[in-house]
Design a protein around this motif. Structure first.
Motif, PDB file in Angstrom:
ATOM      1  N   PRO A   1       0.818  -1.201   0.000  1.00 48.65           N
ATOM      2  CA  PRO A   1       0.000   0.000   0.000  1.00 48.65           C
ATOM      3  C   PRO A   1       0.857   1.258   0.000  1.00 48.65           C
ATOM      4  O   PRO A   1       1.942   1.264   0.579  1.00 48.65           O
ATOM      5  N   VAL A   2       0.398   2.280  -0.693  1.00 50.86           N
ATOM      6  CA  VAL A   2       1.091   3.563  -0.688  1.00 50.86           C
ATOM      7  C   VAL A   2       0.091   4.581  -0.158  1.00 50.86           C
ATOM      8  O   VAL A   2      -0.901   4.896  -0.827  1.00 50.86           O
ATOM      9  N   GLY A   3       0.320   5.062   1.045  1.00 52.08           N
ATOM     10  CA  GLY A   3      -0.662   5.945   1.663  1.00 52.08           C
ATOM     11  C   GLY A   3      -1.999   5.227   1.684  1.00 52.08           C
ATOM     12  O   GLY A   3      -2.060   4.010   1.838  1.00 52.08           O
ATOM     13  N   ASN A   4      -3.085   5.958   1.462  1.00 54.31           N
ATOM     14  CA  ASN A   4      -4.370   5.276   1.361  1.00 54.31           C
ATOM     15  C   ASN A   4      -4.989   5.569   0.003  1.00 54.31           C
ATOM     16  O   ASN A   4      -6.188   5.592  -0.154  1.00 54.31           O
ATOM     17  N   TYR A   5      -4.120   5.809  -0.980  1.00 56.75           N
ATOM     18  CA  TYR A   5      -4.660   6.178  -2.289  1.00 56.75           C
ATOM     19  C   TYR A   5      -4.146   5.290  -3.427  1.00 56.75           C
ATOM     20  O   TYR A   5      -4.613   5.381  -4.552  1.00 56.75           O
ATOM     21  N   ALA A   6      -3.170   4.431  -3.143  1.00 51.45           N
ATOM     22  CA  ALA A   6      -2.586   3.643  -4.223  1.00 51.45           C
ATOM     23  C   ALA A   6      -1.921   2.379  -3.701  1.00 51.45           C
ATOM     24  O   ALA A   6      -1.738   2.199  -2.495  1.00 51.45           O
TER      25      ALA A   6
END
Length: 139
Positions: free
Chosen positions: A66-71
C-alpha cells in the motif's frame, strides 16, 4: 474518489481482485496491470512516448504494498516495481478492461506481432532495450 473495500491477489490464477465502495468489483489480470503500468518506464514522458511491453503473458506479482491510502505498488517477477496504481486508475483498468486489451493487442500488431504473439514469454521488441537511453534503466 473511489475507495476499495477489498483487494485480493490471486497468484495462481494471476489476477488482482478488487472491489469498490460503489459495488463494482473487477478481476484484473497481472498482465494487464503490468503492460499498463503507470510508471515512467512504461508511460514514457508524454503522449506517444509509451514503451510497448511484450512477453508479459505469464508475469507474476510477487508483492503488493500500500502507498498511503490512495494507491498500491506491485512488484512483478520481471523486476518491475516502479508503478503506482491509484484506486481511480485501477477502477478504470477494471471497468474498461475490454477496451484496454483491444488497444494493447492493436499496439502489438502495429509493432509487428500478429494476434497475441507479442504476449508470449520471452518476446522482445525488435530493436528493443538498446534504444532505451536515459530514463528506462533496468536493474
Amino acid at each position: 474518489m473511489k475507495n476499495p473495500t477489498g483487494l485480493t491477489v490471486h497468484s495462481k490464477s494471476r489476477y488482482l481482485e478488487i472491489a469498490f465502495d460503489d459495488g463494482a468489483s473487477f478481476d484484473i489480470p497481472f498482465e494487464l496491470l503490468r503492460v499498463y503500468s503507470p510508471s515512467a518506464e512504461v508511460k514514457g514522458h508524454g503522449p506517444g512516448q509509451e514503451v510497448l511491453q511484450v512477453g508479459k503473458r505469464d508475469v507474476a506479482m510477487t508483492n503488493l504494498e500500500p502507498v498511503g491510502n490512495y494507491a498500491v505498488k506491485p512488484t512483478f517477477d520481471d523486476g518491475h516495481n516502479s508503478g503506482l496504481y491509484t484506486w481511480d486508475y485501477l477502477y478504470d483498468l477494471g471497468a474498461r478492461q475490454e477496451h484496454h486489451w483491444a488497444d494493447y493487442l492493436k499496439r502489438l500488431e502495429a509493432a509487428g506481432f500478429p494476434g497475441d504473439s507479442g504476449r508470449e514469454p520471452g518476446t522482445v521488441l525488435p530493436g528493443g532495450p538498446a534504444k532505451a537511453g536515459g530514463c528506462g534503466h533496468h536493474h
